[in-house]
Design an enzyme around this catalytic site. Structure first.
Site, PDB file in Angstrom:
ATOM      1  N   ASP A   1     -12.986   5.390   2.373  1.00  0.00           N
ATOM      2  CA  ASP A   1     -11.543   5.468   2.652  1.00  0.00           C
ATOM      3  C   ASP A   1     -11.149   6.909   2.937  1.00  0.00           C
ATOM      4  O   ASP A   1     -11.073   7.736   2.025  1.00  0.00           O
ATOM      5  CB  ASP A   1     -10.764   4.919   1.446  1.00  0.00           C
ATOM      6  CG  ASP A   1      -9.240   4.970   1.657  1.00  0.00           C
ATOM      7  OD1 ASP A   1      -8.781   5.588   2.634  1.00  0.00           O
ATOM      8  OD2 ASP A   1      -8.518   4.380   0.823  1.00  0.00           O
TER       9      ASP A   1
ATOM     10  N   ASP B   1       0.886  -1.164   0.000  1.00  0.00           N
ATOM     11  CA  ASP B   1       0.000   0.000   0.000  1.00  0.00           C
ATOM     12  C   ASP B   1       0.923   1.212   0.000  1.00  0.00           C
ATOM     13  O   ASP B   1       1.512   1.548   1.028  1.00  0.00           O
ATOM     14  CB  ASP B   1      -0.892  -0.037   1.250  1.00  0.00           C
ATOM     15  CG  ASP B   1      -1.739   1.236   1.412  1.00  0.00           C
ATOM     16  OD1 ASP B   1      -1.679   2.115   0.531  1.00  0.00           O
ATOM     17  OD2 ASP B   1      -2.454   1.331   2.435  1.00  0.00           O
TER      18      ASP B   1
ATOM     19  N   LYS C   1       2.973  11.238  -3.396  1.00  0.00           N
ATOM     20  CA  LYS C   1       1.959  10.603  -4.232  1.00  0.00           C
ATOM     21  C   LYS C   1       1.116  11.640  -4.981  1.00  0.00           C
ATOM     22  O   LYS C   1       0.634  11.385  -6.077  1.00  0.00           O
ATOM     23  CB  LYS C   1       1.061   9.751  -3.332  1.00  0.00           C
ATOM     24  CG  LYS C   1       0.153   8.778  -4.067  1.00  0.00           C
ATOM     25  CD  LYS C   1      -0.431   7.827  -3.050  1.00  0.00           C
ATOM     26  CE  LYS C   1      -1.502   6.936  -3.607  1.00  0.00           C
ATOM     27  NZ  LYS C   1      -1.982   5.981  -2.579  1.00  0.00           N
TER      28      LYS C   1
END
Ligand code: ADP
Ligand code: MG
Length: 661
Positions: free
Chosen positions: A218, A29, A93
């Site tokens: 999420d 992840d 990211k």
């Protein structure tokens, strides 16, 4: 070629699964805030903690020291980032697969120094190591992956055979490609990129044999994602995705920090003291996390000029601060449910993912929003990595089960530009991947010897409002009359969400293909904005599209008629001449206006007026054919007299077919 590829993707993972031997495969992840690595051991997925058996979570923070060494993780986040803000990259990211323009908004919020866009304008590069080094987001991510790889190899006792890396469902082609590249750079064999919600569902579905329709909620550090998944007999299908890229635990931290600064008697920006703001943000995060367990806590912050500030914060205060941000989750959830065509009441369950969902307030909020208690049996920090580990194990053949097919969706529609700047969607938003679609197009103008193919992404009807993914050409087609060429275009989205476009002119067999790796990606904000725009403009867009299409059609008919009048004037009866000329004038006037129905009516009027002329031309063409000259000769004559712009390429839809891979 296209057909083989289509067959190739119809069985995701199988070919690669065969390549990868039974062995050490892990799931990663690669999070915005935190990253984890997990593996299936003795049939159970577990997060790896390294030889020191520390925390499973590795903060996604990379420090580049001036002396050349690189520090990743907690030390980088807690000790080095406050002191070397420019040399310590967090939330990399957000920059993956993006260019400077895309990253502009994010840049302003970060302390990083960016290299000027020289040579390769599409690449973001951070200036680090005291100004001595330039690194790309892919390189920074690779550093995080190297640490996870080392941890896994130490724990599993040998080299890794393959990895599955998770990505947000919203990631576009460029961002996925960048993630793959980071894996490769770290020396990993990336078996598959897996959408994060699908990984979470896999962790729940296979462990608990759940069936039904689930929502995955999420809430991580910087992003919020919601997905609607269907699980049935081990097959996962993502029905819809949505979210907000600027919503997460970090936003809570900022609100809490603002409150703390105020309590300290300082302005919101800490009086411009970056280091102080950083310390207060860290204190805010620690306070927020502690308040998940404790009802109230003491907060201690070192003051800029020396001395310490001590304060109290209780859960209710904290909740009141963050509540307005949390409320912004409502809209994306409603939209995802609507996209999936399910009501909250029809869901079998709601899965919690992401560190921020530990907060009692968030759980309560989710319960109210969905009208049910969410599932939280699996650690929300670890659930994505655990699911990725299960998938990696399946791909590496360790599970003994190869019947699991994972399906994800295309986040934004993919299509081609048509004449007049209209976007033709080949693959619609939220179509499950892997998928494919084939459509046949033809030439718009006579003697066209090539096609300009423009691949676009987005929900709007006009290309100008969509995002350009790639342009390529298919050339070398012999000149033919308009409408004679047959261009078959195939879009394939593989299990990783990467797009391949191939085009083949069927009469000549000429073909070309590209893999879409956009030079720079798309921010989640933009995805969100594009979706909102498409809802806001839906009605206008459809009208504008009809208008554009009718104008293009009018143009084509007028050009064809003019060509025919030059080519065979003797076939136009004198009695019809005036009526045709009048109908042409009506159409020209209508075409200049904005009423698509008026243009349509004028086209029909011209068709009626010139019907006899058209019939006679057809008869003559058939005569010529019967006399043995063949259709080619007719075409050649048409070509010679063509008034169209020769090789100007353009495409027009002639026939639409839809296929799912
Ligand atoms: P990402 O997916 O962005 O990498 P994570 O899922 O790791 O993020 O979530 C990180 C966020 O979760 C951070 O904002 C962190 O403060 C928050 N978080 C972690 N543990 C807790 C906790 N016990 N209570 C509240 N928030 C938490
Ligand atoms: Mg996450």
């Amino acid at each position: 070629m296209a057909v083989e590829a289509l067959f190739d993707i119809s069985e995701p993972g199988q070919a690669r699964a065969k390549e990868a031997c039974k062995g050490r495969a892990v799931g990663i992840d690669l999070g915005t805030t935190n990253s984890l690595v997990a593996a299936v051991q003795a049939g159970q997925p577990v997060c790896l903690r390294g030889p020191e058996a520390g925390a499973s979570v590795v903060p996604s923070v990379v420090h580049y020291a001036a002396d050349g060494h690189v520090v990743v993780g907690q030390t980088a986040r807690d000790d080095l980032a406050p002191r070397f803000a420019q040399d310590t990259i967090a939330s990399v990211k957000r920059f993956m697969g993006r260019g400077p323009q895309d990253a502009e908004a994010t840049r302003r919020l970060t302390p990083y120094q960016f290299a000027p866009a020289a040579g390769e304008p599409s690449l973001v590069r951070f200036v680090v190591a005291g100004g001595s080094r330039l690194v790309t987001p892919v390189e920074v991510s690779a550093e995080i992956l190297r640490v996870l790889k080392a941890r896994a190899e130490a724990d599993l006792g040998g080299e890794l055979d393959g990895v599955v890396i998770t990505v947000p469902a919203y990631f576009d082609d460029g961002q996925r490609q960048a993630t793959r590249d980071a894996g490769r750079l770290a020396g990993l064999d990336v078996l598959r990129l897996l959408n994060e919600p699908t990984a979470a569902a896999l962790a729940y579905g296979l462990d608990k044999q759940a069936e039904g329709t689930f929502a995955v909620f999420d809430l991580g550090g910087g992003t919020f994602d919601v997905s609607i998944l269907k699980l049935a007999r081990g097959v996962f299908e993502v029905k819809a995705t949505g979210g907000d890229s600027a919503l997460g635990g970090d936003d809570f931290d900022r609100l809490i920090a603002g409150h703390l600064l105020q309590a300290m008697g300082l302005p919101d920006d800490g009086g411009g003291d970056r280091f102080l703001v950083r310390r207060v943000l860290d204190a805010a995060r620690a306070a927020k996390e502690a308040l998940t367990e404790a009802p109230d806590i003491a907060v201690v912050v070192e003051r800029p000029g020396g001395g310490t500030w001590r304060g109290q914060l209780d859960r209710a205060q904290m909740e009141a601060l963050v509540r307005p941000v949390l409320d912004r989750c409502v809209r994306p959830v409603r939209r995802a449910l609507a996209d999936a065509g399910v009501a909250a009441a029809d869901l079998t369950g709601v899965i919690l993912v992401g560190g921020a969902t530990r907060m009692p307030l968030v759980r309560e909020f989710v319960s109210t929003l969905f009208g049910r208690e969410p599932l939280h049996d699996i650690d929300p920090d670890e659930v994505v990595a655990l699911g990725a580990a299960i998938q990696a194990d399946i791909l590496a053949g360790g599970s003994g089960r190869d019947d699991v097919v994972l399906l994800d969706v295309v986040p934004l529609s993919l299509g081609l530009e048509m004449m007049g700047g209209v976007a033709e969607k080949l693959i619609h938003r939220n179509t499950t991947v892997p998928c494919g679609a084939t459509q046949t197009f033809t030439t718009y103008a006579d003697r066209q010897t090539g096609f300009d193919l423009h691949v676009v992404q987005g929900e709007r009807e006009l290309v100008a409002d969509c995002r350009s993914l790639a342009r390529f050409k298919l050339t070398g087609i012999p000149p033919m009359a308009a409408g004679m060429a047959r261009l078959e275009v195939t879009f394939l989205v593989d299990a990783d969400g990467l797009l391949r476009v191939s085009a083949r002119e069927q009469t000549t067999g000429k073909e070309t293909a590209i893999e879409v790796k956009p030079s720079y990606g798309l921010t989640d904000d933009e995805v969100e904005r594009m979706l909102l725009d498409s809802f806001a403009h839906a009605e206008d867009d459809v009208k504008l599209r009809s208008l554009t299409e009718q104008r293009v059609e009018a143009e084509r008919i007028l050009a064809a008629l003019r060509a025919a009048m030059v080519d065979a004037p003797e076939l136009l009866a004198d009695a019809d001449r005036q009526a045709v000329a009048a109908a042409v004038r009506v159409l020209e006037t209508a075409r200049a206006g904005t009423d698509h129905l008026a243009i349509r009516a004028a086209i029909e009027g011209l068709d009626a007026a010139s019907k006899d002329f058209a019939t006679k031309r057809l008869d003559r063409a058939l005569d010529v054919g019967l006399r043995g000259q063949g259709v080619r000769a007719v075409e050649a004559r048409v070509d010679e007299s063509a008034t169209a712009k020769g090789t100007t390429a353009g495409v027009k839809r002639s026939h639409a077919g839809h296929e799912h891979g």
